[in-house]
Scaffold this active site. Structure first.
Site, PDB file in Angstrom:
ATOM      1  N   THR A  28      97.379 -70.975  33.612  1.00  0.00           N
ATOM      2  CA  THR A  28      95.967 -70.834  33.691  1.00  0.00           C
ATOM      3  C   THR A  28      95.400 -72.200  34.676  1.00  0.00           C
ATOM      4  OG1 THR A  28      96.506 -70.067  31.521  1.00  0.00           O
ATOM      5  CG2 THR A  28      94.178 -71.127  31.738  1.00  0.00           C
ATOM      6  N   GLY A  29      94.336 -71.722  34.981  1.00  0.00           N
ATOM      7  CA  GLY A  29      93.565 -72.861  35.886  1.00  0.00           C
ATOM      8  C   GLY A  29      92.967 -72.337  37.077  1.00  0.00           C
ATOM      9  N   SER A  30      92.205 -73.151  37.859  1.00  0.00           N
ATOM     10  CA  SER A  30      91.600 -73.071  39.180  1.00  0.00           C
ATOM     11  C   SER A  30      92.738 -72.678  40.427  1.00  0.00           C
ATOM     12  CB  SER A  30      90.734 -73.933  39.518  1.00  0.00           C
ATOM     13  OG  SER A  30      91.221 -75.226  39.637  1.00  0.00           O
ATOM     14  N   ASP A  82     102.469 -72.605  37.198  1.00  0.00           N
ATOM     15  CA  ASP A  82     101.377 -73.247  36.460  1.00  0.00           C
ATOM     16  C   ASP A  82     100.790 -74.366  37.152  1.00  0.00           C
ATOM     17  OD1 ASP A  82      99.330 -73.663  34.736  1.00  0.00           O
ATOM     18  OD2 ASP A  82     100.567 -73.608  33.005  1.00  0.00           O
ATOM     19  N   ALA A  84      98.712 -78.549  36.676  1.00  0.00           N
ATOM     20  CA  ALA A  84      98.626 -79.307  35.721  1.00  0.00           C
ATOM     21  C   ALA A  84      97.553 -80.399  35.899  1.00  0.00           C
ATOM     22  CB  ALA A  84      99.820 -80.296  36.036  1.00  0.00           C
ATOM     23  N   ASP A  85      97.067 -81.123  34.783  1.00  0.00           N
ATOM     24  CA  ASP A  85      96.196 -82.296  34.953  1.00  0.00           C
ATOM     25  C   ASP A  85      96.704 -83.459  35.562  1.00  0.00           C
ATOM     26  OD1 ASP A  85      94.099 -80.395  33.773  1.00  0.00           O
ATOM     27  OD2 ASP A  85      95.334 -80.500  32.048  1.00  0.00           O
ATOM     28  N   GLY A  96      96.605 -78.800  29.624  1.00  0.00           N
ATOM     29  CA  GLY A  96      95.632 -78.292  28.537  1.00  0.00           C
ATOM     30  C   GLY A  96      94.143 -78.567  29.013  1.00  0.00           C
ATOM     31  N   GLY A  97      94.044 -79.118  30.435  1.00  0.00           N
ATOM     32  CA  GLY A  97      92.423 -79.338  30.528  1.00  0.00           C
ATOM     33  C   GLY A  97      91.707 -77.763  30.367  1.00  0.00           C
ATOM     34  N   GLU A 104     100.860 -71.949  27.351  1.00  0.00           N
ATOM     35  CA  GLU A 104     101.688 -72.497  28.602  1.00  0.00           C
ATOM     36  C   GLU A 104     103.135 -73.093  28.070  1.00  0.00           C
ATOM     37  OE1 GLU A 104      97.773 -73.433  31.241  1.00  0.00           O
ATOM     38  OE2 GLU A 104      98.533 -74.998  30.079  1.00  0.00           O
TER      39      GLU A 104
HETATM   40  C1  5RP Z   1      95.057 -75.279  31.686  1.00  0.00           C
HETATM   41  C2  5RP Z   1      95.978 -76.396  32.246  1.00  0.00           C
HETATM   42  C3  5RP Z   1      95.838 -76.299  33.996  1.00  0.00           C
HETATM   43  O1  5RP Z   1      97.049 -75.940  34.455  1.00  0.00           O
HETATM   44  C4  5RP Z   1      95.356 -77.436  34.340  1.00  0.00           C
HETATM   45  O2  5RP Z   1      94.071 -77.980  33.574  1.00  0.00           O
HETATM   46  C5  5RP Z   1      95.058 -77.869  35.918  1.00  0.00           C
HETATM   47  O3  5RP Z   1      93.942 -77.012  36.177  1.00  0.00           O
HETATM   48  P1  5RP Z   1      93.397 -76.620  37.428  1.00  0.00           P
HETATM   49  O4  5RP Z   1      94.443 -75.974  38.229  1.00  0.00           O
HETATM   50  O5  5RP Z   1      92.021 -76.220  37.318  1.00  0.00           O
HETATM   51  O6  5RP Z   1      93.114 -78.047  38.123  1.00  0.00           O
HETATM   52  O7  5RP Z   1      96.765 -77.106  31.810  1.00  0.00           O
HETATM   53  O8  5RP Z   1      95.527 -75.355  30.275  1.00  0.00           O
END
Ligand code: 5RP
Length: 221
Positions: A28-30, A82, A84-85, A96-97, A104
């Site tokens: 999940t995420g951008s 996936d 990561a933050d 989990g951002g 996940e």
């Molecule tokens: C979502 C997440 C995302 O992988 C994490 O927040 C990174 O997001 P992004 O790719 O938008 O920077 O853990 O729960």
């Protein structure tokens, strides 16, 4: 290069790990959104289905015509991709951002290979500058807040946010995480915690970072 360009470059490099006609785990995420779009663009006839870690990713996958299946139907997965933050050099992650940490972590646990994709700002020496997300059962929120303060953090309730599982998120500020495996165990043991966004007991296997000079691939040090 913008952060979005770097994320897209990392996502593109992760396409190499996708085997034809496979069922893959999708985070999940951008950054993962770029991965999903590229998957649809480059692999349309080759991905038979995906197990998704959030409603948002499921919707994006379906919008591209990629079938989403339940993890219970498939059991083990070869590959999970996936974002990561934060990641440290051991590929222990804060995630989990976007609030999808529980699903996940489940999909990561079910996967043989976990490829993490991110822009190069996410690699840090010490985890914790990014507030650590903890998904909690709502009725236990205050109890858990007190316990998290005991271990040195300052939990903030994520306002107006409900997870796909119907729970709340506490974002824990002020931690400097030197032993991520130990802290993951410790927070997991607090009654009412559903999941902590530390991915250290099951870290990433490969970290692909997009940077100004292209992508770099890292394994745990
Ligand atoms: C979502 C997440 C995302 O992988 C994490 O927040 C990174 O997001 P992004 O790719 O938008 O920077 O853990 O729960």
């Amino acid at each position: 290069m913008t952060a979005e360009d770097k994320k897209r470059a990392a996502a593109e490099a992760a396409i190499d790990y996708v085997k034809p006609d496979s069922i893959i785990g999708v985070g999940t995420g951008s950054t993962v959104n770029h991965f999903i779009d590229l998957l649809a663009e480059k692999m349309t006839d080759h991905v038979s289905a995906a197990v998704s870690s959030s409603e948002a990713s499921s919707n994006r996958l379906r919008s591209h015509g990629i079938k989403v299946v339940d993890l219970n139907e498939v059991g083990k997965l070869d590959l999970y991709v996936d974002g990561a933050d934060e990641s440290n050099q051991q590929l222990h992650l804060i995630k989990g951002g976007g609030g999808a940490l529980t699903r996940e972590k489940i999909v990561a646990a079910a996967s043989e290979l976990f490829v993490c994709i991110a822009d190069d700002s996410k690699l840090v020496d010490t985890l914790g500058a990014f507030p650590l997300p903890v998904e909690v059962i709502p009725m236990a929120r205050e109890l858990i807040t007190a316990e998290l303060r005991e271990i040195g953090g300052e939990p903030h309730l994520r306002q107006g946010f409900v997870t796909d599982n119907g729970n709340q998120i506490l974002d824990v500020h002020g931690l400097q995480i030197h032993d991520a495996i130990e802290l993951e165990s410790c927070i997991n043991q607090i009654v009412g915690v559903v999941c902590v966004g530390l991915f250290a007991q099951r870290p990433a296997d490969v970290l692909i970072l997009g940077g100004d000079d292209g992508v770099s691939r890292h394994s745990a040090k």
